[in-house]
Scaffold this motif. Structure first.
Motif: not given
Length: 161
Positions: A77-88
């Motif tokens: 799993v790639l890390p995903h900062p909380p509340c970051s739709p700009d990285l999805a």
């Protein structure tokens, strides 16, 4: 509600949640098992090379059952900062483009909508999905430069269209 798993070559698995049902850890865990089967069928050799899965930090993605399914299926799993739709990529690329296609159209049934969605996904030109994921590199870099802050809203389209 549709869940679409995709990579640089196109869709891997499309799942439609039945009306009135919500995604649970068990449901998502089963989806990840189905995703592995779909990858084996559509992308020969991909599992042995490694699969990077990107999903946000929603509870169903981080619960014990989902974490176990990720491990069981050999995904990373790639890390995903909380509340970051700009990285999805689905949030900044796939769904906005799909919504543009479906805007102002009326469907008589769920089946008609499903056919339209899947038709659109399959008719995208060569490079469409690749361009959407390529934008992720640029967005990660901006996020790092902003010390984890939001990336300004920018539209990503396929240059192949």
């Amino acid at each position: 509600m549709a869940t679409i798993f995709w990579d640089t070559k196109g869709d891997l698995l499309i799942d439609y949640l039945p009306r009135g049902q919500t995604i649970t850890g068990e449901y998502y865990s089963d989806l990840l098992d189905r995703l592995r089967t779909a990858i084996l069928a559509k992308r020969r050799g991909k599992i042995t090379k490694g699969v990077l899965l990107q999903h946000d930090n929603a509870r169903v993605h981080t619960c014990r059952l989902a974490v176990a399914a990720v491990k069981r299926n050999g995904f990373k799993v790639l890390p995903h900062p909380p509340c970051s739709p700009d990285l999805a990529p689905s949030d900044y690329f796939l769904f906005p483009n799909l919504k543009k296609e479906l805007r102002r159209r009326h469907f008589r049934s769920d089946d008609e909508l499903t056919t339209a969605v899947e038709g659109w996904l399959h008719e995208q030109p060569h490079g469409f999905y690749h361009n959407g994921l390529l934008a992720l590199t640029h967005r990660w870099t901006k996020c790092i430069d902003l010390n984890g802050g939001y990336v300004e809203k920018e539209e990503v389209r396929s240059s192949s269209k």
